[in-house]
Design a protein around this motif. Sequence first.
Motif, PDB file in Angstrom:
ATOM      1  N   ALA A  62       0.821  -1.207   0.000  1.00 41.61           N
ATOM      2  CA  ALA A  62       0.000   0.000   0.000  1.00 41.61           C
ATOM      3  C   ALA A  62       0.855   1.257   0.000  1.00 41.61           C
ATOM      4  O   ALA A  62       0.562   2.230  -0.713  1.00 41.61           O
ATOM      5  N   ARG A  63       1.911   1.248   0.787  1.00 41.04           N
ATOM      6  CA  ARG A  63       2.820   2.403   0.804  1.00 41.04           C
ATOM      7  C   ARG A  63       3.459   2.600  -0.558  1.00 41.04           C
ATOM      8  O   ARG A  63       3.603   3.740  -1.028  1.00 41.04           O
ATOM      9  N   HIS A  96     -13.059   0.900   2.048  1.00 44.16           N
ATOM     10  CA  HIS A  96     -11.938   0.648   1.137  1.00 44.16           C
ATOM     11  C   HIS A  96     -12.334  -0.229  -0.045  1.00 44.16           C
ATOM     12  O   HIS A  96     -11.689  -0.191  -1.091  1.00 44.16           O
ATOM     13  N   ASN A  97     -13.423  -0.994   0.091  1.00 45.09           N
ATOM     14  CA  ASN A  97     -13.907  -1.799  -1.031  1.00 45.09           C
ATOM     15  C   ASN A  97     -15.048  -1.125  -1.794  1.00 45.09           C
ATOM     16  O   ASN A  97     -15.698  -1.764  -2.617  1.00 45.09           O
ATOM     17  N   GLY A  98     -15.278   0.161  -1.534  1.00 39.72           N
ATOM     18  CA  GLY A  98     -16.285   0.902  -2.273  1.00 39.72           C
ATOM     19  C   GLY A  98     -17.435   1.367  -1.407  1.00 39.72           C
ATOM     20  O   GLY A  98     -17.551   0.995  -0.224  1.00 39.72           O
ATOM     21  N   PRO A  99     -18.335   2.204  -1.961  1.00 34.86           N
ATOM     22  CA  PRO A  99     -19.484   2.701  -1.207  1.00 34.86           C
ATOM     23  C   PRO A  99     -20.383   1.562  -0.736  1.00 34.86           C
ATOM     24  O   PRO A  99     -20.436   0.492  -1.358  1.00 34.86           O
ATOM     25  N   LEU A 100     -21.104   1.809   0.346  1.00 29.35           N
ATOM     26  CA  LEU A 100     -22.026   0.809   0.891  1.00 29.35           C
ATOM     27  C   LEU A 100     -23.461   1.065   0.490  1.00 29.35           C
ATOM     28  O   LEU A 100     -24.293   0.161   0.529  1.00 29.35           O
ATOM     29  N   ILE A 114      -6.401  -2.588  -2.917  1.00 28.24           N
ATOM     30  CA  ILE A 114      -5.815  -3.376  -4.002  1.00 28.24           C
ATOM     31  C   ILE A 114      -4.535  -4.055  -3.525  1.00 28.24           C
ATOM     32  O   ILE A 114      -4.187  -5.141  -3.999  1.00 28.24           O
ATOM     33  N   ALA A 115      -3.850  -3.450  -2.547  1.00 25.62           N
ATOM     34  CA  ALA A 115      -2.669  -4.092  -1.962  1.00 25.62           C
ATOM     35  C   ALA A 115      -3.043  -5.392  -1.270  1.00 25.62           C
ATOM     36  O   ALA A 115      -2.276  -6.372  -1.298  1.00 25.62           O
ATOM     37  N   ASP A 116      -4.217  -5.436  -0.648  1.00 21.05           N
ATOM     38  CA  ASP A 116      -4.700  -6.656  -0.005  1.00 21.05           C
ATOM     39  C   ASP A 116      -4.837  -7.775  -1.032  1.00 21.05           C
ATOM     40  O   ASP A 116      -4.384  -8.904  -0.813  1.00 21.05           O
ATOM     41  N   ASP A 117      -5.457  -7.470  -2.169  1.00 19.58           N
ATOM     42  CA  ASP A 117      -5.606  -8.472  -3.229  1.00 19.58           C
ATOM     43  C   ASP A 117      -4.254  -8.944  -3.739  1.00 19.58           C
ATOM     44  O   ASP A 117      -4.017 -10.150  -3.923  1.00 19.58           O
ATOM     45  N   ILE A 118      -3.346  -8.013  -3.988  1.00 19.99           N
ATOM     46  CA  ILE A 118      -2.027  -8.359  -4.523  1.00 19.99           C
ATOM     47  C   ILE A 118      -1.285  -9.260  -3.546  1.00 19.99           C
ATOM     48  O   ILE A 118      -0.668 -10.267  -3.938  1.00 19.99           O
ATOM     49  N   ALA A 119      -1.344  -8.922  -2.262  1.00 23.58           N
ATOM     50  CA  ALA A 119      -0.599  -9.683  -1.255  1.00 23.58           C
ATOM     51  C   ALA A 119      -1.097 -11.114  -1.157  1.00 23.58           C
ATOM     52  O   ALA A 119      -0.311 -12.065  -1.213  1.00 23.58           O
ATOM     53  N   TYR A 120      -2.413 -11.305  -1.009  1.00 22.48           N
ATOM     54  CA  TYR A 120      -2.841 -12.686  -0.801  1.00 22.48           C
ATOM     55  C   TYR A 120      -2.849 -13.494  -2.089  1.00 22.48           C
ATOM     56  O   TYR A 120      -2.681 -14.715  -2.058  1.00 22.48           O
ATOM     57  N   ASP A 121      -2.990 -12.860  -3.254  1.00 23.51           N
ATOM     58  CA  ASP A 121      -2.878 -13.615  -4.502  1.00 23.51           C
ATOM     59  C   ASP A 121      -1.506 -14.257  -4.631  1.00 23.51           C
ATOM     60  O   ASP A 121      -1.378 -15.390  -5.106  1.00 23.51           O
ATOM     61  N   GLU A 139       2.812  -2.810 -10.506  1.00 22.48           N
ATOM     62  CA  GLU A 139       3.085  -1.897 -11.613  1.00 22.48           C
ATOM     63  C   GLU A 139       1.846  -1.696 -12.483  1.00 22.48           C
ATOM     64  O   GLU A 139       1.594  -0.590 -12.976  1.00 22.48           O
ATOM     65  N   ASP A 140       1.055  -2.753 -12.661  1.00 16.95           N
ATOM     66  CA  ASP A 140      -0.188  -2.615 -13.423  1.00 16.95           C
ATOM     67  C   ASP A 140      -1.162  -1.694 -12.693  1.00 16.95           C
ATOM     68  O   ASP A 140      -1.788  -0.821 -13.312  1.00 16.95           O
ATOM     69  N   ALA A 141      -1.299  -1.876 -11.384  1.00 17.67           N
ATOM     70  CA  ALA A 141      -2.217  -1.037 -10.609  1.00 17.67           C
ATOM     71  C   ALA A 141      -1.788   0.427 -10.642  1.00 17.67           C
ATOM     72  O   ALA A 141      -2.622   1.336 -10.779  1.00 17.67           O
ATOM     73  N   ILE A 142      -0.485   0.673 -10.522  1.00 18.14           N
ATOM     74  CA  ILE A 142       0.009   2.051 -10.550  1.00 18.14           C
ATOM     75  C   ILE A 142      -0.237   2.684 -11.912  1.00 18.14           C
ATOM     76  O   ILE A 142      -0.745   3.819 -12.012  1.00 18.14           O
ATOM     77  N   ALA A 143       0.107   1.973 -12.985  1.00 13.23           N
ATOM     78  CA  ALA A 143      -0.079   2.527 -14.327  1.00 13.23           C
ATOM     79  C   ALA A 143      -1.558   2.792 -14.619  1.00 13.23           C
ATOM     80  O   ALA A 143      -1.912   3.826 -15.205  1.00 13.23           O
TER      81      ALA A 143
END
Length: 404
Positions: A86-87, A168-172, A212-219, A276-280
Amino acid sequence: MAASFERIGFGYRPRAPYACDPAASRGRLFPEPESPTRTPFQRDRDRIIHSTAFRRLKHKTQVFIAHEGDHYRTRLTHTIEVAQIARAIARALRADEDLAEAIALVHDFGHTPFGHTGEETLDALMKPWGGFDHNAQSLRIVTGLERRYAEFDGLNLTWETLEGLVKHNGPLVDAEGRTLKGAVPGTILSFNARFDLELDKYASVEAQAAAIADDIAYDAHDIDDGLRAGLLSLDMLEAVSLPAGILAAVRARYPGLDAVRTGHELMRRQITVMVEDAIATAQANIEALAPQGVAAIHDAGRPVVAFSGQMAAAEKELKTFLYANLYRHPDVMAVREGADQIVHDLFTRYFARPADMPEGHGHEPELAGEAARARYVADFIAGMTDTYAIKEHRRLFDRTPELG
């Protein structure tokens, strides 16, 4: 340090206009004097790290029960990995790294012992009283259950950190208040009435980076743990497009590399390509939106921090593979059955006989009401580590399922 700048390396660079500015924070539910040495978001991060709930993550399941092996990830190690990613994303987007880190560090506070099994069991048991949701439980912890300060319950985090935790996962809800992802938990609604988190809007760039960092980490790291446990193999991953492409590149560059190092190369390269994909993608989305303030992110109508279409499809394929071959593997499911029984037994016993709870719990007069008693028991069980839940079950019952 000027409020509109952040330190990068040996110099300073302007913070993006859409980034959350700690000097312009919407504040805390209970006003406090500002720190002369830390920004409000840095204080949030520090309070989170020093909390009891953070320490408990050390012995809570990610995928594999904590005592199955010291090398498997726990909620704590996963959380630290999410915070690092995330950082990195926040830094690339010129957002506030401290806020992104704080949200990442707190995002799993509400998880029960035994991972999603514990949550599903508690949710079923709590249906008559509003159910159980780990995100809402995280909010309960940081706004009430942590009792460390003389002047208030909870950690009294800033509006921006709480908003990121909840959304963090969107509006409720939508603009008319209609729910978007099922019923909004009562915990969130009641707190929102006191401190409006704008449940119909998207959260900050920093919160989206944490999500999105959560998804990247556990994937990536669930693959690593699955390989270590022998439930996955490199050959199996060749049937999944994202890891397959990376494996082909690793083997072409390092022919004859042993399986363990090949797995590590896969993990680190997969994290890199996804970050890198998420940043771009985020940079392209931000350029198209041209947001001149945080409000533009809130009102964008979609997340700006996201995967490209190609990466989103590959990530969905990978998740489908992991559910079928790891999370639903017979060995994992056998452990989940035992964990389900432990949580079910503890809840049923404590609810029927609150006095059987450990010393210091279960004797409050307000527990005579079923709803209050059920929520109290759910709070207590949700706060348990795996090891403590097993210990309590052994204290109260003649037979405890073996989970490893």
